[in-house]
Motif scaffolding. Structure first.
Motif, PDB file in Angstrom:
ATOM      1  N   ASN A 119       0.864  -1.046  -0.064  1.00  0.00           N
ATOM      2  CA  ASN A 119       0.080  -0.036  -0.155  1.00  0.00           C
ATOM      3  C   ASN A 119       0.834   1.263   0.067  1.00  0.00           C
ATOM      4  O   ASN A 119       0.522   2.338  -0.515  1.00  0.00           O
ATOM      5  CB  ASN A 119      -0.889   0.118   1.162  1.00  0.00           C
ATOM      6  CG  ASN A 119      -2.020  -1.031   1.072  1.00  0.00           C
ATOM      7  OD1 ASN A 119      -2.353  -1.521  -0.084  1.00  0.00           O
ATOM      8  ND2 ASN A 119      -2.596  -1.342   2.039  1.00  0.00           N
ATOM      9  N   TYR A 123      -4.201   3.619  -8.609  1.00  0.00           N
ATOM     10  CA  TYR A 123      -5.511   3.580  -7.831  1.00  0.00           C
ATOM     11  C   TYR A 123      -6.518   4.247  -8.289  1.00  0.00           C
ATOM     12  O   TYR A 123      -7.912   3.863  -8.109  1.00  0.00           O
ATOM     13  CB  TYR A 123      -5.234   4.248  -6.382  1.00  0.00           C
ATOM     14  CG  TYR A 123      -5.911   3.571  -5.302  1.00  0.00           C
ATOM     15  CD1 TYR A 123      -5.722   2.321  -4.755  1.00  0.00           C
ATOM     16  CD2 TYR A 123      -7.350   4.269  -4.711  1.00  0.00           C
ATOM     17  CE1 TYR A 123      -6.450   1.616  -3.830  1.00  0.00           C
ATOM     18  CE2 TYR A 123      -7.823   3.474  -3.633  1.00  0.00           C
ATOM     19  CZ  TYR A 123      -7.649   2.141  -3.333  1.00  0.00           C
ATOM     20  OH  TYR A 123      -8.289   1.740  -2.389  1.00  0.00           O
ATOM     21  N   ASN A 174     -10.593   1.350   2.375  1.00  0.00           N
ATOM     22  CA  ASN A 174     -10.103   0.424   2.358  1.00  0.00           C
ATOM     23  C   ASN A 174      -8.741   0.777   3.305  1.00  0.00           C
ATOM     24  O   ASN A 174      -7.747  -0.242   3.454  1.00  0.00           O
ATOM     25  CB  ASN A 174      -9.376   0.265   1.048  1.00  0.00           C
ATOM     26  CG  ASN A 174     -10.437  -0.342  -0.039  1.00  0.00           C
ATOM     27  OD1 ASN A 174     -11.206  -1.008   0.575  1.00  0.00           O
ATOM     28  ND2 ASN A 174     -10.140  -0.049  -1.278  1.00  0.00           N
ATOM     29  N   LYS A 175      -8.731   1.468   4.030  1.00  0.00           N
ATOM     30  CA  LYS A 175      -7.684   1.785   5.230  1.00  0.00           C
ATOM     31  C   LYS A 175      -6.231   2.194   4.722  1.00  0.00           C
ATOM     32  O   LYS A 175      -5.466   1.384   5.418  1.00  0.00           O
ATOM     33  CB  LYS A 175      -7.894   0.831   6.281  1.00  0.00           C
ATOM     34  CG  LYS A 175      -9.357   0.995   6.926  1.00  0.00           C
ATOM     35  CD  LYS A 175      -9.548  -0.279   8.029  1.00  0.00           C
ATOM     36  CE  LYS A 175     -10.839  -0.407   8.554  1.00  0.00           C
ATOM     37  NZ  LYS A 175     -11.141  -1.362   9.776  1.00  0.00           N
TER      38      LYS A 175
END
Length: 217
Positions: A12, A20, A108-109
């Motif tokens: 991430n 993204y 999605n943290k």
């Protein structure tokens, strides 16, 4: 032991913002209609992706200033033909895409908050529209009365139809015996021609009486 690259948290940190945006675009395709999606796709591929791909901006590095720089650049030099900047209205379309992308990242943290919430955009100028009065409408219809598309012009003028509505008229929209005309199909072109057996909103599904002259036409 797995490598650090297999750790979702490490991955991430590496993901590019442009990648993204593509993830969001793919997800949005299943929840919006085809015309809306094509507008999203055009803005993403023509503007948002080229800018952020060139800078190799990571998703986790996107902050308010990064986004503000994007909107200032597009406002000053955003036109694809090189002749100036994008309008305030168009920039709001871009903000919508970027905001939704970052909201997905929050869900999605991957990031804690959405840095697109407090972006400064230019003020949208209010459009001033000029409409035909009755005499001008009569003059126009008289000038085009021998044109092949005269019935189309007349329907538009009489019923105040949207472009997509008048282009979507089919025979099943017209009940000659009951002298009624119902708006129930639309036809639009963005990247391709799209026909839909529905209107823009529920209130757009409406019927009109047909005069004897219109029935004959």
């Amino acid at each position: 032991l797995s490598s650090y690259d297999d750790d979702p948290k490490i991955s991430n940190l590496k993901i590019l913002f442009s990648d993204y945006v593509n993830i969001w675009l793919k997800e949005s395709k299943i929840k919006v209609d085809k015309v809306t999606y094509q507008h999203y796709e055009n803005d993403v591929k023509n503007h948002i992706l080229p800018y952020f791909e060139d800078k190799k901006t990571k998703l986790v590095d996107v902050d308010r200033q990064v986004l503000q720089s994007y909107f200032i650049h597009k406002h000053e030099n955003g036109r694809l033909d090189g002749k100036g900047g994008l309008s305030a209205k168009t920039l709001r379309h871009h903000k919508n895409i970027i905001h939704q992308t970052l909201e997905l990242a929050v869900m999605n943290k991957i990031i804690l908050s959405n840095p697109c919430n407090n972006i400064t955009l230019p003020k949208v100028e209010k459009n001033t529209y000029k409409f035909f009065n009755l005499e001008e409408t009569k003059e126009f219809l008289n000038a085009v009365k021998n044109e092949q598309l005269y019935p189309l012009y007349l329907f538009t003028a009489l019923y105040g139809l949207r472009r997509s509505e008048v282009l979507g008229i089919k025979w099943d929209s017209i009940d000659i015996n009951a002298k009624r005309f119902t708006i129930q199909h639309t036809r639009t072109r963005c990247n391709e021609i799209i026909e839909k057996d529905k209107t823009k909103t529920k209130s757009s599904l409406r019927s009109f009486p047909l005069s004897d002259d219109i029935v004959n036409l």
